[in-house]
Design an enzyme around this catalytic site. Structure first.
Site, PDB file in Angstrom:
ATOM      1  N   ARG A   1       7.867  83.718  44.571  1.00 39.90           N
ATOM      2  CA  ARG A   1       8.829  82.965  43.730  1.00 39.90           C
ATOM      3  C   ARG A   1      10.217  83.608  43.805  1.00 39.90           C
ATOM      4  O   ARG A   1      10.911  83.753  42.789  1.00 39.90           O
ATOM      5  CB  ARG A   1       8.379  82.886  42.275  1.00 39.90           C
ATOM      6  CG  ARG A   1       7.092  82.200  42.036  1.00 39.90           C
ATOM      7  CD  ARG A   1       7.095  80.725  42.462  1.00 39.90           C
ATOM      8  NE  ARG A   1       5.765  80.196  42.330  1.00 39.90           N
ATOM      9  CZ  ARG A   1       4.832  80.333  43.276  1.00 39.90           C
ATOM     10  NH1 ARG A   1       5.103  80.918  44.428  1.00 39.90           N
ATOM     11  NH2 ARG A   1       3.630  79.844  43.091  1.00 39.90           N
TER      12      ARG A   1
ATOM     13  N   SER B   1       5.600  76.690  35.081  1.00 38.71           N
ATOM     14  CA  SER B   1       5.225  78.062  34.690  1.00 38.71           C
ATOM     15  C   SER B   1       6.476  78.807  34.251  1.00 38.71           C
ATOM     16  O   SER B   1       7.460  78.831  34.990  1.00 38.71           O
ATOM     17  CB  SER B   1       4.619  78.810  35.877  1.00 38.71           C
ATOM     18  OG  SER B   1       3.534  78.089  36.369  1.00 38.71           O
TER      19      SER B   1
ATOM     20  N   GLU C   1      10.313  82.924  35.373  1.00 41.14           N
ATOM     21  CA  GLU C   1      10.446  82.264  36.677  1.00 41.14           C
ATOM     22  C   GLU C   1      11.705  81.394  36.735  1.00 41.14           C
ATOM     23  O   GLU C   1      12.427  81.439  37.729  1.00 41.14           O
ATOM     24  CB  GLU C   1       9.181  81.427  36.920  1.00 41.14           C
ATOM     25  CG  GLU C   1       9.018  81.001  38.352  1.00 41.14           C
ATOM     26  CD  GLU C   1       7.773  80.145  38.555  1.00 41.14           C
ATOM     27  OE1 GLU C   1       6.660  80.678  38.483  1.00 41.14           O
ATOM     28  OE2 GLU C   1       7.938  78.943  38.814  1.00 41.14           O
TER      29      GLU C   1
HETATM   30  C1  LIG Z   1       6.029  70.381  35.497  1.00 43.03           C
HETATM   31  C2  LIG Z   1       6.580  71.415  36.461  1.00 43.03           C
HETATM   32  C3  LIG Z   1       5.731  71.986  37.401  1.00 43.03           C
HETATM   33  C4  LIG Z   1       6.236  72.936  38.326  1.00 43.03           C
HETATM   34  N1  LIG Z   1       5.368  73.464  39.240  1.00 43.03           N
HETATM   35  C5  LIG Z   1       5.825  74.374  40.136  1.00 43.03           C
HETATM   36  C6  LIG Z   1       4.932  74.933  41.111  1.00 43.03           C
HETATM   37  O1  LIG Z   1       3.758  74.585  41.187  1.00 43.03           O
HETATM   38  N2  LIG Z   1       5.429  75.846  41.959  1.00 43.03           N
HETATM   39  C7  LIG Z   1       6.736  76.237  41.933  1.00 43.03           C
HETATM   40  O2  LIG Z   1       7.120  77.071  42.755  1.00 43.03           O
HETATM   41  N3  LIG Z   1       7.594  75.715  41.038  1.00 43.03           N
HETATM   42  C8  LIG Z   1       7.184  74.800  40.141  1.00 43.03           C
HETATM   43  N4  LIG Z   1       8.052  74.276  39.209  1.00 43.03           N
HETATM   44  C9  LIG Z   1       9.450  74.749  39.163  1.00 43.03           C
HETATM   45  C10 LIG Z   1      10.434  73.828  39.922  1.00 43.03           C
HETATM   46  O3  LIG Z   1       9.930  72.548  40.083  1.00 43.03           O
HETATM   47  C11 LIG Z   1      10.803  74.379  41.304  1.00 43.03           C
HETATM   48  O4  LIG Z   1      11.329  75.682  41.179  1.00 43.03           O
HETATM   49  C12 LIG Z   1      11.823  73.498  42.026  1.00 43.03           C
HETATM   50  O5  LIG Z   1      11.978  73.945  43.354  1.00 43.03           O
HETATM   51  C13 LIG Z   1      13.202  73.465  41.333  1.00 43.03           C
HETATM   52  O6  LIG Z   1      13.950  72.440  41.957  1.00 43.03           O
HETATM   53  P1  LIG Z   1      15.235  71.817  41.261  1.00 43.03           P
HETATM   54  O7  LIG Z   1      15.876  70.931  42.268  1.00 43.03           O
HETATM   55  O8  LIG Z   1      14.840  71.159  39.994  1.00 43.03           O
HETATM   56  O9  LIG Z   1      16.123  73.103  41.007  1.00 43.03           O
HETATM   57  P2  LIG Z   1      17.097  73.385  39.772  1.00 43.03           P
HETATM   58  O10 LIG Z   1      16.280  73.596  38.540  1.00 43.03           O
HETATM   59  O11 LIG Z   1      18.156  72.368  39.705  1.00 43.03           O
HETATM   60  O12 LIG Z   1      17.724  74.773  40.210  1.00 43.03           O
HETATM   61  C14 LIG Z   1      16.950  75.951  40.220  1.00 43.03           C
HETATM   62  C15 LIG Z   1      17.805  77.080  40.830  1.00 43.03           C
HETATM   63  O13 LIG Z   1      18.065  76.791  42.196  1.00 43.03           O
HETATM   64  C16 LIG Z   1      19.462  76.664  42.435  1.00 43.03           C
HETATM   65  N5  LIG Z   1      19.631  75.543  43.373  1.00 43.03           N
HETATM   66  C17 LIG Z   1      19.173  74.289  43.231  1.00 43.03           C
HETATM   67  N6  LIG Z   1      19.480  73.549  44.297  1.00 43.03           N
HETATM   68  C18 LIG Z   1      20.156  74.363  45.147  1.00 43.03           C
HETATM   69  C19 LIG Z   1      20.768  74.174  46.421  1.00 43.03           C
HETATM   70  N7  LIG Z   1      20.747  73.005  47.065  1.00 43.03           N
HETATM   71  N8  LIG Z   1      21.423  75.226  46.981  1.00 43.03           N
HETATM   72  C20 LIG Z   1      21.478  76.434  46.362  1.00 43.03           C
HETATM   73  N9  LIG Z   1      20.925  76.662  45.157  1.00 43.03           N
HETATM   74  C21 LIG Z   1      20.263  75.633  44.554  1.00 43.03           C
HETATM   75  C22 LIG Z   1      20.087  76.414  41.085  1.00 43.03           C
HETATM   76  O14 LIG Z   1      21.437  76.868  41.042  1.00 43.03           O
HETATM   77  C23 LIG Z   1      19.183  77.225  40.176  1.00 43.03           C
HETATM   78  O15 LIG Z   1      19.554  78.579  40.227  1.00 43.03           O
HETATM   79  C24 LIG Z   1       7.591  73.306  38.279  1.00 43.03           C
HETATM   80  C25 LIG Z   1       8.450  72.731  37.336  1.00 43.03           C
HETATM   81  C26 LIG Z   1       7.949  71.786  36.445  1.00 43.03           C
HETATM   82  C27 LIG Z   1       8.880  71.140  35.443  1.00 43.03           C
END
Ligand SMILES: Cc1cc2nc3c(=O)[nH]c(=O)nc-3n(C[C@H](O)[C@H](O)[C@H](O)COP(=O)(O)OP(=O)(O)OC[C@H]3O[C@@H](n4cnc5c(N)ncnc54)[C@H](O)[C@@H]3O)c2cc1C
Length: 355
Positions: free
Chosen positions: A177, A255, A351
């Site tokens: 992660r 998580s 996380e």
């Molecule tokens: C119900 C649920 C289940 C989940 N299950 C998992 C799982 O099984 N495994 C897991 O690993 N995660 C899980 N997650 C966490 C999450 O979905 C992931 O971390 C996902 O990759 C975040 O994507 P996002 O586009 O929403 O990022 P955001 O929340 O918008 O951003 C997260 C971080 O990444 C940065 N960021 C986003 N996009 C970019 C980009 N294009 N360039 C540079 N930086 C960027 C942001 O600045 C921030 O620091 C879960 C979340 C939820 C709500």
């Protein structure tokens, strides 16, 4: 070549949106306002922000689907909402399909699309919310597979110089992660670059990844010992729907804590006191502990602070009972950390990214 019609996108007007409410742009449903927000659809859009007389010098928050964020305040500066689209097959090798996706594509749609095209390999990562561009940021993982296992390279724009760069897996320095994009300080790229495109390597021939307890249970239940990729995808979706709260119904960020990794001695010590400790031996001899179990053992399941609560079906997930603030979520998280440390001597690491 599997070209997506969305790839030939028409130019869209570049503009600054002012005072944008972010509650609907983060899956926790936490309140915050972006003073300025710009939708990024290309590398050139990033450079327009950097060259802009007002925005250029402001701090920048990159926002994907907001599913791994805890907003505790209005982000300072400008929010860059990543909406770079497009999906295509870039290369068909004897040993792999190489697929390129825009950072703004929904991750789950990418998983479903590759499967539909006959390029399996991402099915264990089905239904993870958020964008493809954020997938490398924390090296998303689930059901025995991590993004790094399917990663080829990515394109990003430096948020200071505006230069476009291509990074391979080594440069991304993936960990559990974790990646260079989550690290600040020397060499870290947290907040310093915006990922615009991600290339994935889907190995041929396809091999199922089934060494995970929930998937083994599905095999036993259904009597299918050699499921195809579509079946694994369906199983993963079904398991996740059962276990995790749907952010549309209950705000959350999945998580909330990483599973801590401890030495074999620490693990033995805890087991001597708590024989039911859920733990997984790692190949290097260390031991990964189930953070959810530690939290549950401290009696947190279903408890709340203000409108922030510990999900009653999975102690690893913190939820918004409706109207919670980021401060309440952080207070709850700190209280959990303190009690897990007090009882087990283990520091839980969050996380999601706290802003
Ligand atoms: C119900 C649920 C289940 C989940 N299950 C998992 C799982 O099984 N495994 C897991 O690993 N995660 C899980 N997650 C966490 C999450 O979905 C992931 O971390 C996902 O990759 C975040 O994507 P996002 O586009 O929403 O990022 P955001 O929340 O918008 O951003 C997260 C971080 O990444 C940065 N960021 C986003 N996009 C970019 C980009 N294009 N360039 C540079 N930086 C960027 C942001 O600045 C921030 O620091 C879960 C979340 C939820 C709500």
């Amino acid at each position: 070549m599997g070209q997506n019609p969305g790839m030939s996108s028409l130019p869209v007007e570049w503009r600054i949106e002012r005072s944008v409410g972010l509650r609907d742009l983060n899956t926790f449903g936490l309140p915050a306002t972006a003073k300025a927000l710009v939708r990024i659809r290309s590398d050139a859009d990033v450079r327009r922000v950097l060259d802009h007389p007002e925005l250029g010098r402001l701090p920048k928050l990159v926002l994907g689907g907001g599913s791994n964020l805890v907003l505790t305040r209005d982000p300072p500066g400008v929010v860059l909402r990543v909406e770079v689209m497009g999906r295509r097959l870039v290369e068909e090798r004897p040993d792999a399909w190489i697929v390129e996706v825009g950072a703004g594509e929904r991750w789950h749609d990418v998983v479903a699309w590759t499967l539909d095209q006959g390029w399996p390999g991402l099915e264990n990562l089905a239904l993870i919310p958020g964008t493809a561009g954020a997938a490398p940021v924390q090296n998303i993982g689930a059901y025995g597979l991590e993004l790094m296992d399917r990663f080829e390279s990515l394109d990003a724009v430096d948020l200071v110089t505006g230069r476009s760069v291509t990074l391979d897996a080594r440069a991304c320095a993936f960990g559990y992660r974790d990646s260079v994009f989550k690290r600040s300080g020397f060499g870290g790229l947290a907040g310093k670059s915006l990922i615009t495109r991600v290339r994935l390597r889907l190995p041929r021939p396809w091999q199922p990844m089934l060494g995970y307890l929930d998937l083994e249970r599905k095999m036993a239940e259904t009597g299918q010992s050699a499921p195809n990729a579509r079946t694994v995808f369906d199983w993963v979706c079904a398991i996740r729907r059962e276990k995790l709260p749907d952010p549309q119904a209950i705000g959350n960020a999945g998580s909330f804590f990483k599973n801590p990794v401890v030495t074999p001695e620490q693990c033995r010590d805890i087991i001597a006191r708590d024989p039911h400790l859920v733990h997984y031996p790692m190949p290097d001899g260390s031991c990964k502990l189930a953070a959810g179990w530690l939290i549950d053992a401290c009696g947190w399941k279903g408890k709340s602070i203000g409108r922030a609560a510990v999900y009653e079906r999975q102690a690893l997930v913190l939820v918004n009972r409706g109207g919670a603030t980021g401060a309440e979520v952080v207070t709850l998280a700190r209280a959990i950390q303190a009690s897990v440390y007090g009882r087990f001597g283990i520091r839980l690491e969050p996380e999601p990214v706290v802003v």
